[in-house]
Motif scaffolding. Structure first.
Motif, PDB file in Angstrom:
ATOM      1  N   THR A  93     -20.209  45.386 -48.948  1.00  0.00           N
ATOM      2  CA  THR A  93     -20.687  44.963 -50.268  1.00  0.00           C
ATOM      3  C   THR A  93     -19.492  44.867 -51.223  1.00  0.00           C
ATOM      4  O   THR A  93     -19.343  43.897 -51.971  1.00  0.00           O
ATOM      5  N   SER A  94     -18.593  45.868 -51.156  1.00  0.00           N
ATOM      6  CA  SER A  94     -17.438  45.856 -52.063  1.00  0.00           C
ATOM      7  C   SER A  94     -16.490  44.698 -51.745  1.00  0.00           C
ATOM      8  O   SER A  94     -15.735  44.251 -52.599  1.00  0.00           O
ATOM      9  N   LEU A  95     -16.531  44.199 -50.510  1.00  0.00           N
ATOM     10  CA  LEU A  95     -15.676  43.052 -50.158  1.00  0.00           C
ATOM     11  C   LEU A  95     -16.323  41.722 -50.543  1.00  0.00           C
ATOM     12  O   LEU A  95     -15.708  40.669 -50.392  1.00  0.00           O
ATOM     13  N   GLY A  96     -17.588  41.776 -50.974  1.00  0.00           N
ATOM     14  CA  GLY A  96     -18.210  40.557 -51.511  1.00  0.00           C
ATOM     15  C   GLY A  96     -19.242  39.897 -50.624  1.00  0.00           C
ATOM     16  O   GLY A  96     -19.750  38.825 -50.970  1.00  0.00           O
ATOM     17  N   ALA A  97     -19.575  40.512 -49.463  1.00  0.00           N
ATOM     18  CA  ALA A  97     -20.569  39.878 -48.574  1.00  0.00           C
ATOM     19  C   ALA A  97     -21.882  39.688 -49.319  1.00  0.00           C
ATOM     20  O   ALA A  97     -22.321  40.566 -50.059  1.00  0.00           O
ATOM     21  N   ASP A  98     -22.520  38.507 -49.135  1.00  0.00           N
ATOM     22  CA  ASP A  98     -23.736  38.195 -49.883  1.00  0.00           C
ATOM     23  C   ASP A  98     -24.977  38.791 -49.238  1.00  0.00           C
ATOM     24  O   ASP A  98     -25.904  39.214 -49.923  1.00  0.00           O
ATOM     25  N   ASP A  99     -25.003  38.771 -47.904  1.00  0.00           N
ATOM     26  CA  ASP A  99     -26.197  39.202 -47.187  1.00  0.00           C
ATOM     27  C   ASP A  99     -25.738  40.054 -46.013  1.00  0.00           C
ATOM     28  O   ASP A  99     -24.938  39.591 -45.186  1.00  0.00           O
ATOM     29  N   ILE A 100     -26.198  41.315 -45.965  1.00  0.00           N
ATOM     30  CA  ILE A 100     -25.691  42.218 -44.926  1.00  0.00           C
ATOM     31  C   ILE A 100     -26.861  42.680 -44.062  1.00  0.00           C
ATOM     32  O   ILE A 100     -27.870  43.168 -44.580  1.00  0.00           O
ATOM     33  N   VAL A 101     -26.698  42.516 -42.751  1.00  0.00           N
ATOM     34  CA  VAL A 101     -27.766  42.889 -41.825  1.00  0.00           C
ATOM     35  C   VAL A 101     -27.316  44.117 -41.033  1.00  0.00           C
ATOM     36  O   VAL A 101     -26.287  44.072 -40.348  1.00  0.00           O
ATOM     37  N   ASN A 102     -28.072  45.207 -41.155  1.00  0.00           N
ATOM     38  CA  ASN A 102     -27.793  46.424 -40.391  1.00  0.00           C
ATOM     39  C   ASN A 102     -28.324  46.209 -38.981  1.00  0.00           C
ATOM     40  O   ASN A 102     -29.528  46.283 -38.742  1.00  0.00           O
ATOM     41  N   TYR A 103     -27.402  45.954 -38.038  1.00  0.00           N
ATOM     42  CA  TYR A 103     -27.853  45.558 -36.695  1.00  0.00           C
ATOM     43  C   TYR A 103     -28.491  46.716 -35.933  1.00  0.00           C
ATOM     44  O   TYR A 103     -29.153  46.520 -34.923  1.00  0.00           O
ATOM     45  N   GLN A 104     -28.297  47.954 -36.438  1.00  0.00           N
ATOM     46  CA  GLN A 104     -28.890  49.094 -35.736  1.00  0.00           C
ATOM     47  C   GLN A 104     -30.335  49.327 -36.180  1.00  0.00           C
ATOM     48  O   GLN A 104     -31.127  49.867 -35.415  1.00  0.00           O
ATOM     49  N   ALA A 105     -30.636  48.913 -37.407  1.00  0.00           N
ATOM     50  CA  ALA A 105     -31.976  49.199 -37.935  1.00  0.00           C
ATOM     51  C   ALA A 105     -32.885  47.971 -37.935  1.00  0.00           C
ATOM     52  O   ALA A 105     -34.103  48.105 -37.997  1.00  0.00           O
ATOM     53  N   GLN A 106     -32.276  46.786 -37.912  1.00  0.00           N
ATOM     54  CA  GLN A 106     -33.097  45.578 -38.031  1.00  0.00           C
ATOM     55  C   GLN A 106     -33.031  44.751 -36.753  1.00  0.00           C
ATOM     56  O   GLN A 106     -32.035  44.810 -36.019  1.00  0.00           O
ATOM     57  N   ASP A 107     -34.052  43.957 -36.524  1.00  0.00           N
ATOM     58  CA  ASP A 107     -33.999  42.998 -35.426  1.00  0.00           C
ATOM     59  C   ASP A 107     -33.198  41.796 -35.934  1.00  0.00           C
ATOM     60  O   ASP A 107     -33.710  40.966 -36.691  1.00  0.00           O
ATOM     61  N   VAL A 108     -31.927  41.744 -35.539  1.00  0.00           N
ATOM     62  CA  VAL A 108     -30.997  40.722 -36.076  1.00  0.00           C
ATOM     63  C   VAL A 108     -31.539  39.319 -35.834  1.00  0.00           C
ATOM     64  O   VAL A 108     -31.526  38.458 -36.714  1.00  0.00           O
ATOM     65  N   LYS A 111     -33.366  34.508 -38.370  1.00  0.00           N
ATOM     66  CA  LYS A 111     -34.230  33.316 -38.229  1.00  0.00           C
ATOM     67  C   LYS A 111     -34.915  32.990 -39.549  1.00  0.00           C
ATOM     68  O   LYS A 111     -35.209  31.829 -39.844  1.00  0.00           O
ATOM     69  N   ARG A 112     -35.144  34.044 -40.342  1.00  0.00           N
ATOM     70  CA  ARG A 112     -35.840  33.831 -41.620  1.00  0.00           C
ATOM     71  C   ARG A 112     -34.901  33.252 -42.692  1.00  0.00           C
ATOM     72  O   ARG A 112     -35.355  32.796 -43.735  1.00  0.00           O
ATOM     73  N   LEU A 168     -28.067  27.340 -36.355  1.00  0.00           N
ATOM     74  CA  LEU A 168     -27.002  26.450 -36.847  1.00  0.00           C
ATOM     75  C   LEU A 168     -27.598  25.111 -37.274  1.00  0.00           C
ATOM     76  O   LEU A 168     -28.521  24.598 -36.609  1.00  0.00           O
ATOM     77  N   LYS A 169     -27.050  24.551 -38.357  1.00  0.00           N
ATOM     78  CA  LYS A 169     -27.583  23.267 -38.855  1.00  0.00           C
ATOM     79  C   LYS A 169     -27.266  22.155 -37.856  1.00  0.00           C
ATOM     80  O   LYS A 169     -26.093  21.937 -37.534  1.00  0.00           O
ATOM     81  N   PRO A 170     -28.280  21.445 -37.360  1.00  0.00           N
ATOM     82  CA  PRO A 170     -27.995  20.381 -36.391  1.00  0.00           C
ATOM     83  C   PRO A 170     -27.433  19.130 -37.073  1.00  0.00           C
ATOM     84  O   PRO A 170     -27.759  18.839 -38.221  1.00  0.00           O
ATOM     85  N   TRP A 171     -26.554  18.428 -36.370  1.00  0.00           N
ATOM     86  CA  TRP A 171     -25.984  17.154 -36.821  1.00  0.00           C
ATOM     87  C   TRP A 171     -25.345  17.255 -38.208  1.00  0.00           C
ATOM     88  O   TRP A 171     -25.453  16.349 -39.008  1.00  0.00           O
ATOM     89  N   ALA A 172     -24.736  18.422 -38.479  1.00  0.00           N
ATOM     90  CA  ALA A 172     -24.058  18.588 -39.778  1.00  0.00           C
ATOM     91  C   ALA A 172     -22.659  19.179 -39.572  1.00  0.00           C
ATOM     92  O   ALA A 172     -22.081  19.746 -40.489  1.00  0.00           O
ATOM     93  N   GLY A 173     -22.165  19.076 -38.323  1.00  0.00           N
ATOM     94  CA  GLY A 173     -20.820  19.601 -38.028  1.00  0.00           C
ATOM     95  C   GLY A 173     -20.785  21.118 -37.897  1.00  0.00           C
ATOM     96  O   GLY A 173     -19.700  21.719 -37.937  1.00  0.00           O
TER      97      GLY A 173
END
Ligand SMILES: NC(=O)c1ccc[n+]([C@@H]2O[C@H](COP(=O)([O-])OP(=O)(O)OC[C@H]3O[C@@H](n4cnc5c(N)ncnc54)[C@H](OP(=O)(O)O)[C@@H]3O)[C@@H](O)[C@H]2O)c1
Length: 425
Positions: free
Chosen positions: A255-270, A275-276, A301-306
């Motif tokens: 968070t202090s480094l500026g990440a916008d969205d952080i997923v705790n891979y141990q507690a959440q189904d990544v 997907k949401r 990943l966004k299709p046909w958008a590089g």
């Protein structure tokens, strides 16, 4: 009576030398002969140095600390001898200690496969590990114009060469850059290897830069380690939207480094959580395993958008070790091509990211550091004599930024880690 080890031609004055450890017999610029000009030296330099040498592949037991390792000589006019002040320890060092990558790296050291290694800077064993450092220019070859003895630099060294876990290292002028002025050597040493790996993946393979990254959605798998903490900061400096995965205790740091969205891979189904979210323009995978199987898909990943999936967990060196150079290369090529073709059919791209020494990229990173946009993230600092403990630390995993060894700075200074501005978690 002495036994010559081998002969060689001085890279600066082309005089034939015969090595008798730790010095050379012969009359050339290397010995300070008056007849040779244009060879820049900072001071009368020693012929031996302190180094951690790996005698054979295996565990920490195979390291030997020596204070009479031969000083690496300048063999080519574009080379520079750097006095190492601090260096980092990386997962690659731990893996190379065990012999990882030897087949591929030996091919780079000796492409013909029939000649004995003639350059002491690229010998296999005894091996000096360590892929980056911050230090001071000691001597420069004939063609080096940009660096002068005494200047502070940071470097990243190609894995087939002798490394930085020693008092001195030889680099070419494409592997070096002036160190950021705002950092100490210990802080600076935490960046080149991880920073250039992130750069090669995001910029070279991913096509992002300060102009194209703005507003792009990027997912970093494994945000809490050396590469992740740098990648998050680089992308935020360029205005990207960054999602990252990590363990619970690393969330405040990211968070202090500026990440916008952080997923705790141990507690959440990544898988379900991601997907949401809106689809990504780039996924940087520093974790490997199962993640690639489901994330390299148009569900994420966004299709046909590089959009690109860039993985750092490549099988190239492992395949060469187990199958031999040619078969390993073929198998790796087929695996890469298979994924690339699979992705093309649905409009997404698959790439491998590799650590790539790049002095020009280090120049740009130094500017971002001096502008305060990228901070060093240091997990722990060890003194030079504690190097095996530093390897143990990295081997245990769960990195929160980087492990650094201080080669020139004293233990008393290290104890006051706050003086380095280290981010503690
Ligand atoms: N291809 C190349 O040239 C290249 C170059 C550099 C690195 N690499 C590879 O890239 C990877 C990252 O390198 P690094 O230097 O950043 O390693 P690192 O400093 O050891 O960091 C790895 C981080 O990943 C976290 N992690 C582990 N499992 C995770 C998971 N399932 N989800 C999210 N986070 C997880 C770890 O913390 P926790 O376990 O506590 O969560 C740790 O913080 C390594 O596998 C390395 O071998 C490849």
């Amino acid at each position: 009576m002495f036994m010559p080890k081998f002969g060689r031609v001085c890279g600066s004055c082309m005089t034939l030398l015969i090595q008798r450890e730790p010095t050379f017999l012969g009359r050339c610029c290397y010995l300070g002969n008056q007849g040779c000009r244009n060879f820049s030296t900072s001071q009368r330099r020693p012929y031996i140095m302190k180094a951690w040498q790996l005698r054979e592949y295996g565990s920490n037991k195979n390291f030997r600390f020596t204070d009479n390792a031969p000083m690496p000589p300048i063999m080519y006019p574009n080379q520079i001898i750097v006095q190492v002040c601090a260096a980092s320890v990386n997962p690659l060092d731990v893996m190379m200690r065990e012999g990882y990558g030897a087949a591929m790296l030996n091919r780079q050291r000796d492409p013909t496969g029939v000649l004995p290694f003639m350059d002491p800077n690229v010998n296999e064993l005894p091996l000096v590990l360590g892929r980056d450092c911050s230090g001071i220019v000691m001597e420069t070859g004939l063609n080096v114009k940009e660096y002068k003895p005494g200047e502070e630099v940071w470097v990243a060294v190609n894995p087939y060469k002798m490394g930085t876990h020693a008092e001195f290292v030889v680099v070419t002028n494409s592997e070096i850059s002036h160190k950021p002025r705002s950092l100490t050597h210990v802080q600076a040493a935490s960046i080149p290897y991880s920073g250039l790996t992130a750069w090669a993946s995001l910029v070279t393979q991913g096509g992002l830069n300060e102009k194209t990254a703005k507003g792009k959605r990027v997912l970093i798998l494994g945000g809490s380690g050396g590469v992740g903490t740098f990648a998050v900061q680089l992308l935020k400096a360029w205005g990207a939207h960054v999602t990252t995965t990590c363990s619970r205790d690393a969330i405040p740091m990211l968070t202090s480094l500026g990440a916008d969205d952080i997923v705790n891979y141990q507690a959440q189904d990544v898988r379900e959580h991601l997907k949401r979210l809106n689809k990504f323009d780039l996924i940087l995978d520093g974790v490997g395993g199962e993640a690639e199987k489901y994330l390299f898909s148009t569900d994420y990943l966004k299709p046909w958008a590089g959009a690109k999936y860039v993985t750092l967990r490549t099988p190239l060196l492992k395949n060469a070790d187990s199958l031999g150079f040619t078969d390993g290369l073929l198998k790796s090529g087929m695996s890469l091509a298979g994924n690339a073709v699979k992705g093309l059919a649905s409009g997404i791209h698959y790439r491998w990211g590799f650590f790539t020494p790049d002095g020009m990229a280090l120049d740009k990173i130094a500017a971002l550091v001096d502008q305060g946009k990228i901070r060093p993230v240091i997990d722990r600092v060890f003194t030079f004599d504690q190097l095996p403990a530093a390897y143990d630390k990295v081997e245990q995993g769960h990195a929160r930024g980087k492990t650094v060894i201080s080669v020139a700075e004293k233990r008393t200074q290290l104890d006051d880690s706050s003086s380095f501005g280290i981010i503690h978690v």
